[in-house]
Design a protein around this motif. Structure first.
Motif, PDB file in Angstrom:
ATOM      1  N   PRO A   1       2.202   9.551  -4.773  1.00  0.00           N
ATOM      2  CA  PRO A   1       3.067   9.171  -3.651  1.00  0.00           C
ATOM      3  C   PRO A   1       4.494   8.865  -4.078  1.00  0.00           C
ATOM      4  O   PRO A   1       5.309   8.489  -3.239  1.00  0.00           O
ATOM      5  CB  PRO A   1       2.388   7.912  -3.116  1.00  0.00           C
ATOM      6  N   TRP A   2       4.799   8.999  -5.388  1.00  0.00           N
ATOM      7  CA  TRP A   2       6.068   8.521  -5.911  1.00  0.00           C
ATOM      8  C   TRP A   2       6.999   9.662  -6.297  1.00  0.00           C
ATOM      9  O   TRP A   2       6.689  10.485  -7.162  1.00  0.00           O
ATOM     10  CB  TRP A   2       5.822   7.615  -7.128  1.00  0.00           C
ATOM     11  N   GLY A   3       8.137   9.689  -5.678  1.00  0.00           N
ATOM     12  CA  GLY A   3       9.160  10.692  -5.930  1.00  0.00           C
ATOM     13  C   GLY A   3      10.166  10.603  -4.801  1.00  0.00           C
ATOM     14  O   GLY A   3       9.830  10.190  -3.682  1.00  0.00           O
ATOM     15  N   PHE A   4      11.407  10.985  -5.070  1.00  0.00           N
ATOM     16  CA  PHE A   4      12.464  10.809  -4.076  1.00  0.00           C
ATOM     17  C   PHE A   4      12.141  11.539  -2.777  1.00  0.00           C
ATOM     18  O   PHE A   4      12.304  10.988  -1.681  1.00  0.00           O
ATOM     19  CB  PHE A   4      13.794  11.305  -4.640  1.00  0.00           C
ATOM     20  N   GLU A   5      11.690  12.785  -2.887  1.00  0.00           N
ATOM     21  CA  GLU A   5      11.439  13.576  -1.680  1.00  0.00           C
ATOM     22  C   GLU A   5      10.313  12.974  -0.851  1.00  0.00           C
ATOM     23  O   GLU A   5      10.411  12.867   0.377  1.00  0.00           O
ATOM     24  CB  GLU A   5      11.103  15.024  -2.063  1.00  0.00           C
ATOM     25  N   ALA A   6       9.211  12.573  -1.526  1.00  0.00           N
ATOM     26  CA  ALA A   6       8.106  11.951  -0.802  1.00  0.00           C
ATOM     27  C   ALA A   6       8.520  10.606  -0.207  1.00  0.00           C
ATOM     28  O   ALA A   6       8.134  10.251   0.905  1.00  0.00           O
ATOM     29  CB  ALA A   6       6.911  11.766  -1.733  1.00  0.00           C
TER      30      ALA A   6
END
Length: 330
Positions: A225-230
């Protein structure tokens, strides 16, 4: 009314075409791309920039990275202002040659590190500068996605699609924008799981001139769930989770992004406590805000948020990381 040419008809190029066509302050001259199969209803097509004989005020260059420098130089030599997609070039020599031409011709330049146009990123930078958490000490950033197998099939990405230059160059620029210039980099490569020598995952440590440090943990083989887009929901191809992916600590507290959860503390004798803070919503999608800004820069009404020279510093850090990771056995 500014006359703009879009160069490159890929996914991002077509988005630029649509943005220019919808903007009341500019007119689309056409789309330049050697692939005749790429067409947009009502848009003039050119095979190359060299075919253009009519007046052009600026070019938006959205072609593969290895073409950026040469095409940017062609545009600048014709007196066109340029908005060039990230990364600014494939190597430092190309970026420096482009910067020299831009300076010599006196044209405006902007580079498409579009995350800087998110209102919450501007808010984060402002809060750090104002001392909301005291002196920044550490930052931790995660970018972990599982790219679909089809993303790598039958194209250059099978061997050369490192997430450093495709994805992390954005995160590197975000950290530079928020925390300042990078002094040192150390990178460790993770395992290659898809059966190719391509870089797939790893860990990066950065030290800034301010003395702050940051870590980046990345993988394009791990659904998370971790990332800029998500986190922000900015990319329609990536599922939105709304989970924080960047945590920054300081001498008086901490803040996490993009929720902008703000903590204030003193020492370990009492728990840090959350303070009321809301993330500022972006009134526009970043691509549209970037086009507004580009027009203002062209008119002399604003300084570029990130020009070729600034983007070259982000590229330099990304290339150092890439070289360190490439030198390690997977």
């Amino acid at each position: 009314m500014k006359r703009l040419l879009v160069v490159g008809g890929g996914l991002i190029g077509i988005r630029h075409v649509q943005a220019v066509m919808a903007h009341p302050g500019c007119e689309l001259v056409g789309l330049a791309d050697p692939n005749p199969a790429i067409s947009v209803p009502g848009v003039r097509r050119f095979a190359a920039m060299e075919e253009i004989t009519e007046p052009v005020d600026a070019a938006i260059i959205a072609t593969p990275t290895h073409l950026h420098s040469a095409q940017g130089i062609i545009a600048a030599d014709r007196g066109w202002h340029i908005l060039i997609e990230k990364p600014v070039a494939a190597d430092l020599a190309g970026a420096q040659a482009l910067a020299g031409t831009v300076a010599r011709r006196g044209v405006a330049s902007l580079v498409g590190h579009h995350r800087r146009y998110h209102a919450s990123i501007q808010q984060l930078k402002r809060l750090l500068a104002e001392g909301a958490i005291g002196t920044p000490i550490t930052a931790s950033l995660i970018w972990a996605m599982r790219k679909p197998d089809a993303y790598f099939e039958g194209n250059w990405r099978t061997a050369g699609g490192s997430p450093v230059m495709i994805n992390l160059v954005h995160d590197i620029d975000l950290l530079r924008f928020a925390l300042g210039e990078v002094a040192d980099v150390v990178s460790l490569r993770g395992a290659s799981l898809r059966g190719t020598p391509r870089i797939e995952s790893g860990a990066i440590a950065l030290r800034f001139h301010s003395g702050a440090t940051a870590t980046i943990s990345f993988a394009d083989t791990a659904p998370s769930p971790w990332g800029f887009e998500a986190a922000t929901g900015e990319n329609p191809n990536i599922g939105t989770t709304g989970q924080d992916m960047l945590w920054i600590t300081g001498t008086n507290g901490a803040i996490s992004f993009p929720s902008m959860t703000h903590w204030r503390g003193t020492d370990w004798s009492s728990p840090a406590r959350p303070l009321p803070l809301e993330a500022e919503p972006s009134p526009q999608v970043p691509l549209d805000a970037q086009l507004d800004h580009f027009l203002a820069v062209m008119n002399g009404d604003a300084e570029p948020l990130i020009d070729v020279a600034d983007a070259t510093r982000t590229l330099e850090v990304a290339l150092r990381i890439e070289a360190q990771l490439a030198g390690e056995a997977p």
